[in-house]
Design a protein around this motif. Structure first.
Motif, PDB file in Angstrom:
ATOM      1  N   LYS A  42       3.274   9.043 -10.419  1.00 30.37           N
ATOM      2  CA  LYS A  42       2.428   9.255 -11.886  1.00 30.37           C
ATOM      3  C   LYS A  42       1.801  10.423 -12.067  1.00 30.37           C
ATOM      4  O   LYS A  42       1.586  11.085 -12.973  1.00 30.37           O
ATOM      5  CB  LYS A  42       1.468   7.949 -12.061  1.00 30.37           C
ATOM      6  N   ARG A  43       1.184  10.972 -10.796  1.00 30.60           N
ATOM      7  CA  ARG A  43       0.428  12.164 -10.816  1.00 30.60           C
ATOM      8  C   ARG A  43       1.627  13.355 -11.332  1.00 30.60           C
ATOM      9  O   ARG A  43       1.123  14.288 -12.116  1.00 30.60           O
ATOM     10  CB  ARG A  43      -0.313  12.455  -9.548  1.00 30.60           C
ATOM     11  N   GLU A  44       2.794  13.450 -10.515  1.00 27.86           N
ATOM     12  CA  GLU A  44       3.447  14.496 -10.811  1.00 27.86           C
ATOM     13  C   GLU A  44       4.130  14.373 -12.342  1.00 27.86           C
ATOM     14  O   GLU A  44       4.314  15.415 -13.123  1.00 27.86           O
ATOM     15  CB  GLU A  44       4.718  14.345  -9.873  1.00 27.86           C
ATOM     16  N   LYS A  45       4.504  13.136 -12.959  1.00 24.75           N
ATOM     17  CA  LYS A  45       4.811  12.946 -14.172  1.00 24.75           C
ATOM     18  C   LYS A  45       3.853  13.507 -15.175  1.00 24.75           C
ATOM     19  O   LYS A  45       3.922  14.251 -16.102  1.00 24.75           O
ATOM     20  CB  LYS A  45       4.983  11.477 -14.421  1.00 24.75           C
ATOM     21  N   SER A  46       2.344  13.172 -14.813  1.00 26.39           N
ATOM     22  CA  SER A  46       1.463  13.739 -15.614  1.00 26.39           C
ATOM     23  C   SER A  46       1.302  15.337 -15.508  1.00 26.39           C
ATOM     24  O   SER A  46       1.038  15.903 -16.530  1.00 26.39           O
ATOM     25  CB  SER A  46      -0.030  13.215 -15.136  1.00 26.39           C
ATOM     26  N   ARG A  47       1.580  15.820 -14.272  1.00 27.03           N
ATOM     27  CA  ARG A  47       1.546  17.264 -14.205  1.00 27.03           C
ATOM     28  C   ARG A  47       2.534  17.854 -14.996  1.00 27.03           C
ATOM     29  O   ARG A  47       2.537  19.011 -15.549  1.00 27.03           O
ATOM     30  CB  ARG A  47       1.667  17.549 -12.875  1.00 27.03           C
ATOM     31  N   ARG A  48       3.784  17.261 -15.284  1.00 30.06           N
ATOM     32  CA  ARG A  48       4.912  17.832 -15.908  1.00 30.06           C
ATOM     33  C   ARG A  48       4.888  17.494 -17.486  1.00 30.06           C
ATOM     34  O   ARG A  48       5.573  18.160 -17.928  1.00 30.06           O
ATOM     35  CB  ARG A  48       6.111  17.258 -15.312  1.00 30.06           C
ATOM     36  N   GLY A  49       3.841  16.829 -17.882  1.00 34.07           N
ATOM     37  CA  GLY A  49       3.657  16.528 -19.279  1.00 34.07           C
ATOM     38  C   GLY A  49       4.711  15.393 -19.868  1.00 34.07           C
ATOM     39  O   GLY A  49       4.961  15.070 -20.837  1.00 34.07           O
ATOM     40  N   LEU A  50       5.246  14.631 -18.595  1.00 32.78           N
ATOM     41  CA  LEU A  50       6.186  13.313 -19.158  1.00 32.78           C
ATOM     42  C   LEU A  50       5.374  12.289 -19.406  1.00 32.78           C
ATOM     43  O   LEU A  50       5.955  11.314 -20.118  1.00 32.78           O
ATOM     44  CB  LEU A  50       6.958  13.001 -18.002  1.00 32.78           C
ATOM     45  N   PHE A  51       4.064  11.998 -19.610  1.00 37.28           N
ATOM     46  CA  PHE A  51       3.307  11.065 -20.273  1.00 37.28           C
ATOM     47  C   PHE A  51       3.105  11.319 -21.639  1.00 37.28           C
ATOM     48  O   PHE A  51       2.604  10.332 -22.264  1.00 37.28           O
ATOM     49  CB  PHE A  51       1.901  10.710 -19.696  1.00 37.28           C
TER      50      PHE A  51
ATOM     51  N   GLN B 177       1.069  -1.301   0.270  1.00 35.18           N
ATOM     52  CA  GLN B 177      -0.034   0.067  -0.203  1.00 35.18           C
ATOM     53  C   GLN B 177       0.851   1.177  -0.096  1.00 35.18           C
ATOM     54  O   GLN B 177       0.541   2.140  -0.768  1.00 35.18           O
ATOM     55  CB  GLN B 177      -0.787   0.076   1.334  1.00 35.18           C
ATOM     56  N   ARG B 178       2.036   1.325   0.659  1.00 33.36           N
ATOM     57  CA  ARG B 178       2.935   2.451   0.655  1.00 33.36           C
ATOM     58  C   ARG B 178       3.593   2.595  -0.407  1.00 33.36           C
ATOM     59  O   ARG B 178       3.619   3.788  -0.995  1.00 33.36           O
ATOM     60  CB  ARG B 178       4.005   2.206   1.639  1.00 33.36           C
ATOM     61  N   LEU B 179       4.114   1.654  -1.207  1.00 32.72           N
ATOM     62  CA  LEU B 179       4.559   1.665  -2.468  1.00 32.72           C
ATOM     63  C   LEU B 179       3.525   2.105  -3.520  1.00 32.72           C
ATOM     64  O   LEU B 179       3.670   2.840  -4.505  1.00 32.72           O
ATOM     65  CB  LEU B 179       5.332   0.281  -2.797  1.00 32.72           C
ATOM     66  N   TYR B 180       2.317   1.687  -3.412  1.00 25.34           N
ATOM     67  CA  TYR B 180       1.400   1.854  -4.506  1.00 25.34           C
ATOM     68  C   TYR B 180       0.993   3.350  -4.256  1.00 25.34           C
ATOM     69  O   TYR B 180       0.842   4.036  -5.226  1.00 25.34           O
ATOM     70  CB  TYR B 180       0.188   1.180  -4.256  1.00 25.34           C
ATOM     71  N   GLY B 181       0.900   3.974  -3.085  1.00 25.63           N
ATOM     72  CA  GLY B 181       0.631   5.306  -3.053  1.00 25.63           C
ATOM     73  C   GLY B 181       1.749   6.105  -3.491  1.00 25.63           C
ATOM     74  O   GLY B 181       1.377   7.129  -4.055  1.00 25.63           O
ATOM     75  N   GLU B 182       3.116   5.925  -3.117  1.00 24.85           N
ATOM     76  CA  GLU B 182       4.138   6.567  -3.665  1.00 24.85           C
ATOM     77  C   GLU B 182       4.242   6.391  -5.370  1.00 24.85           C
ATOM     78  O   GLU B 182       4.371   7.732  -5.868  1.00 24.85           O
ATOM     79  CB  GLU B 182       5.619   5.779  -3.048  1.00 24.85           C
ATOM     80  N   ARG B 183       3.880   5.337  -5.494  1.00 21.95           N
ATOM     81  CA  ARG B 183       3.869   5.112  -7.470  1.00 21.95           C
ATOM     82  C   ARG B 183       2.974   6.084  -7.743  1.00 21.95           C
ATOM     83  O   ARG B 183       3.071   6.904  -8.810  1.00 21.95           O
ATOM     84  CB  ARG B 183       3.681   3.646  -7.788  1.00 21.95           C
ATOM     85  N   ARG B 184       1.829   6.141  -7.401  1.00 22.40           N
ATOM     86  CA  ARG B 184       0.364   6.905  -7.738  1.00 22.40           C
ATOM     87  C   ARG B 184       1.160   8.350  -7.711  1.00 22.40           C
ATOM     88  O   ARG B 184       0.562   9.194  -8.688  1.00 22.40           O
ATOM     89  CB  ARG B 184      -0.846   6.896  -6.737  1.00 22.40           C
ATOM     90  N   LYS B 185       1.672   8.957  -6.598  1.00 26.26           N
ATOM     91  CA  LYS B 185       2.242  10.333  -6.359  1.00 26.26           C
ATOM     92  C   LYS B 185       3.225  10.679  -7.696  1.00 26.26           C
ATOM     93  O   LYS B 185       2.987  11.732  -8.147  1.00 26.26           O
ATOM     94  CB  LYS B 185       2.818  10.549  -5.370  1.00 26.26           C
TER      95      LYS B 185
END
Length: 86
Positions: free
Chosen positions: A43-52, A33-41
């Motif tokens: 991914k969210r930051e990558k999306s915010r920066r346009g890295l997707f 659960q900890r790793l999943y939450g960190e991974r989501r964060k």
């Protein structure tokens, strides 16, 4: 098969083994659960920066630009082309 695997264990040993497995499962689940939450964060930051975004066709021309800068440049060029149309 399971009956032969645990045949040599007493009832107390079997219950102790179950308790140990339950404890280990809780630890693994919490870590998951900890790793999943960190991974989501991340991914969210990558999306915010346009890295997707998919790479633009001329990525090699300006390798020092970030993906979001490339997108903004491409959008500006597209807007200019649309405005130049008769």
């Amino acid at each position: 098969m399971a009956a032969t695997e645990f045949a040599d264990l007493s009832d107390e040993e079997l219950l102790a083994r179950e308790a140990e497995l339950d404890r280990r499962w809780d630890v693994v689940r919490e870590e998951h659960q900890r790793l999943y939450g960190e991974r989501r964060k991340v991914k969210r930051e990558k999306s915010r920066r346009g890295l997707f975004l998919p790479p633009l066709h001329d990525d090699d021309a300006e390798p020092d630009m970030s993906p979001s800068e490339k997108l903004n440049t491409a959008l500006a060029e597209s807007k200019k082309r649309r405005q130049q149309r008769p």
